[in-house]
Design an enzyme around this catalytic site. Sequence first.
Site, PDB file in Angstrom:
ATOM      1  N   GLY A 165       0.827  -1.206   0.000  1.00 24.68           N
ATOM      2  CA  GLY A 165       0.000   0.000   0.000  1.00 24.68           C
ATOM      3  C   GLY A 165       0.858   1.252   0.000  1.00 24.68           C
ATOM      4  N   GLU A 207      13.168  -4.458  -4.363  1.00 26.23           N
ATOM      5  CA  GLU A 207      12.182  -4.593  -5.424  1.00 26.23           C
ATOM      6  C   GLU A 207      12.808  -4.345  -6.787  1.00 26.23           C
ATOM      7  OE1 GLU A 207       7.675  -2.986  -6.233  1.00 26.23           O
ATOM      8  OE2 GLU A 207       9.067  -1.663  -5.205  1.00 26.23           O
TER       9      GLU A 207
END
Lengths: 316, 379
Positions: free
Chosen positions: B125, B244
């Site tokens: 989120g 990531e």
Amino acid sequence: MQFAFTDDQLAFRDAVRDLLARECPPSVVRDAWTNKHGRTDTLWTRLGEMGVLGAALELTDLDLVLVFEESGYFAVPEPIVEHVAVAVPLLPEPTRAATGAITAVTSLEGQGAVAYGNSADVVVAGSDAGVELLEAFEVTTLPNSVDGSRRLGQVSSSGTGSGVQIGDRDVFRRAFDRGALGTAAQLIGLTRRMLDMTVAYVSDRNQFGVPVGSFQAVKHHLADARIALEFARPLVYRAAWSMSEEDPDASVHVSMAKAAAGDAANLTAAKALQCHGAIGYSYEYDLHLFMKRAWALAAAWGDASWHRSRVGRAIL
Amino acid sequence: MDLTFAPEEEAFRAECRAWLEANVPRGLPSGDTRDGFGVHLEWERALYGARYAVVSWPEEYGGRGASAMEWLIFEEEYYRVGGPQRVTQNGIFLLAPTVFEFGTQEQKDRILPRMAAAEDLWCQGWSEPNAGSDLAGIQSKAVRDDAGGGWRLSGQKTWTTRGAFCTHLFGLFRSDPEAERHRGLTYFLVPLDAPGMTVRGFGRLDGDEGFAEVFLDDVFVPDTDVLGEVHQGWGVAMATTSSERGLTLRSPGRFTATAARLIELRRERADPHDTRLRDAVIRAWTDAEAYRWQTFLTVTRMSAGEQLGAESSMTKVFWSDLDVRMHELALELLGADAEHDDSGWMKGYQFALSGPIYAGTNEIQRNVIAERVLGLPRK
């Protein structure tokens, strides 16, 4: 898996880098464009004294790859790869070549024109038929290289006929791979140099009241060049390791390296020119010395298409 | 330099290969649909049962304590045999490294084993309608609730991958209304079934319900679900982005496997004399190998104690652009059949197109490369 160089390998590289930073500024490269032989006055002797010219007699392809990379960074106008990587290990009597008393160049099938043949004392010539040493030879001058310091020619034996046989087909193939690998390493060095020059220039040059390097359009050009460098370099180091270890696939690894390094150098040359703007297009500015060396070496010893084709024969 | 794998690494590879070849399921539906997600969870739990879900984690949390190199080997083998997408990736690859680095012991013990077992399913989120590339523009708020011993979260998150199927969200919220931009953010861990949470799935480019928007209306979160220091969420989150963009989310094994499939496809479909297609396939394969060797170089540096920094942005641009190129080439090889291709290339192409967008657009990555790797002026 330990993908790193040893302290000794890095120290050798640093010593050569220090020498070249002192003795091979762009003015020396530029002088080689117009002088008689296309080479430097003193650097060959200095490299001989430092042990670079005969280094392949003792050291591996892996030990030398960073040295070739530095010679590219400084666009050294000398037949370093031809002499050090390819010829010296094959000479029956290498002592004088190792000190720099004589210059050996190469005329191997696939390398393209013979560079520096005009000032060579001996030529290592080769094809799939084998490798021979020519001590009596003629050099036919070819049209000028785009890189004015590379005096190009074609070599043919003269006098008593053919040269001395010094190797078979396998020796030829290994010699060619060493030339292609050394050239790939030089292209990595050239890529780094053009990037360094351009980063310095766009950080300094102001337009609209700010450095042009602060504009995203300029940043993205240079980021792409930096990415190409980042992913070409490991292929070159890996190919050097494979050559040193006599890996059966070493030729394929060399071809991947030469193709990637040539593409990275050509891309970086284009980006560097664009980001310099008009100054880069001027003959007086030094960028073109490095661009033209990059173009010449990307094409020599098999261009990217040729090398990818060789990779294809192994993987398709 | 030694570019060989150690005997124990080769043994690990052989063990992975044998198990994966015997167990990898074929033809699973997309994990980005509600039904498909459930099927993928069965596979994730099978991986966990054989201790292959999180090989690089310590054993007490469900892993094998594998080295970075062994993890890369596992990934190579996983994708070589055609292993399915990892629907747990946002937890195990993005959140977990941050929990290991910033979490309390209580948080590690509570969160990690359930994450490894695919019992808790985590989504990210971060993005908001007005905070995408400009992530520091986050507006969702965290208001202190001293009486409750925690925080109350309000706002909206979006582009939340598989959010409609997950159980938990990790996200950034503005905890100090006086602070601006990167300051005053806090990293929270929130169950999606908490009172005040509303999750609405919506379709991605390929039509699958892989996206979600998450609405938070005065959602209570106890202090024990703050990850890292209060107001220090930006720094905590950046540890995750490095993972990531870097090698954990998209390791080289995926791309070497795609390149191998591309070689097969060319063999089946191309005119063998078409040198342009031939050259393009060889280039793709070489690029995938380049990523592999660049990764081994990076892992060697990391094992010598170096931190992975802005270089990970180069990795992200490289693999995402390569993935698009490889899929474009596959569609070209398929010719007119590409339109109704059900072998995965058309589906894969649509997914590949998201690569230059997610995890920080490639435009942002190029800015990072220019400023932090090359040192160009920010302004």
